[in-house]
Design a protein around this motif. Sequence first.
Motif, PDB file in Angstrom:
ATOM      1  N   PHE A  50       1.227  -1.425   0.312  1.00 41.97           N
ATOM      2  CA  PHE A  50      -0.189   0.071   0.418  1.00 41.97           C
ATOM      3  C   PHE A  50       1.322   1.070   0.610  1.00 41.97           C
TER       4      PHE A  50
ATOM      5  N   ASP B 153      -3.940   8.450  -6.249  1.00 42.26           N
ATOM      6  CA  ASP B 153      -3.761   6.942  -5.186  1.00 42.26           C
ATOM      7  C   ASP B 153      -4.751   6.083  -5.019  1.00 42.26           C
TER       8      ASP B 153
ATOM      9  N   ASP C  58      -8.593   4.627  -5.354  1.00 42.53           N
ATOM     10  CA  ASP C  58      -9.471   3.713  -5.979  1.00 42.53           C
ATOM     11  C   ASP C  58     -10.601   4.309  -5.960  1.00 42.53           C
TER      12      ASP C  58
ATOM     13  N   ASP D  79      -7.398  -2.454   0.729  1.00 39.38           N
ATOM     14  CA  ASP D  79      -7.514  -3.665   0.116  1.00 39.38           C
ATOM     15  C   ASP D  79      -8.166  -4.474   0.443  1.00 39.38           C
TER      16      ASP D  79
ATOM     17  N   ARG E 173     -10.419  -6.653  -2.846  1.00 40.49           N
ATOM     18  CA  ARG E 173     -10.766  -6.715  -4.153  1.00 40.49           C
ATOM     19  C   ARG E 173     -10.064  -7.174  -5.225  1.00 40.49           C
TER      20      ARG E 173
ATOM     21  N   ASP F 259      -8.295  -6.227  -9.296  1.00 39.66           N
ATOM     22  CA  ASP F 259      -7.667  -4.577  -8.834  1.00 39.66           C
ATOM     23  C   ASP F 259      -6.301  -5.161  -8.261  1.00 39.66           C
ATOM     24  N   ARG F 260      -6.258  -6.702  -7.380  1.00 48.20           N
ATOM     25  CA  ARG F 260      -5.021  -7.199  -7.353  1.00 48.20           C
ATOM     26  C   ARG F 260      -3.850  -6.516  -8.143  1.00 48.20           C
TER      27      ARG F 260
ATOM     28  N   HIS G   3      -2.971  -3.377  -8.929  1.00 47.30           N
ATOM     29  CA  HIS G   3      -2.297  -2.868  -7.718  1.00 47.30           C
ATOM     30  C   HIS G   3      -1.189  -3.290  -7.267  1.00 47.30           C
TER      31      HIS G   3
ATOM     32  N   LYS H 172       1.400  -0.687  -9.738  1.00 47.43           N
ATOM     33  CA  LYS H 172       1.223   0.339  -9.476  1.00 47.43           C
ATOM     34  C   LYS H 172       2.645   0.039  -8.467  1.00 47.43           C
TER      35      LYS H 172
END
Length: 146
Positions: free
Chosen positions: A16, A47, A49, A120, A123, A127-128, A131, A134
């Motif tokens: 995160f 940053d 969502d 988190d 998700r 989404d994971r 992430h 990212k």
Amino acid sequence: MKRIFYALLIFPIILFSCKTNEICEDCDKDNTDSLADTTNVSDMMMDIDTTTSSAVEMTENLATIEKKYGEQWDFCHCVVANDSVNKAFMKDNISDKEFNRLDLRSTFIMNKCQAFLGLDGSRSPDDRAKHERKVKKCLKDAGIKK
């Protein structure tokens, strides 16, 4: 056993965290002032969502977090700082003094990255994956190889 516990505690924080290319070269140095000036609410909103809750609610949550924990770092800085501490915890044969220093640094980083810790919840696999990409981009931009 303590090391494994702290490593497992720190690992989720790494997930995160980043947006600036500034790297914590020495975990003893306190980088709060240099980062606090560069992070603002709009950067934090980018940053986070926004599909799970409204931007107004997130701004209120960020304000509450900042009241309790102080100015928050951006996502990439959190990723890089947590990666640095996690690697230090994973080293073999660290002294108790070094372990305690790392523990204090980890707590400091956790307080600066509170805005990202609760995101988190539930998700989807997409989404994971987004992430993860990212996080990898943050580490790559900071010159850290995984």
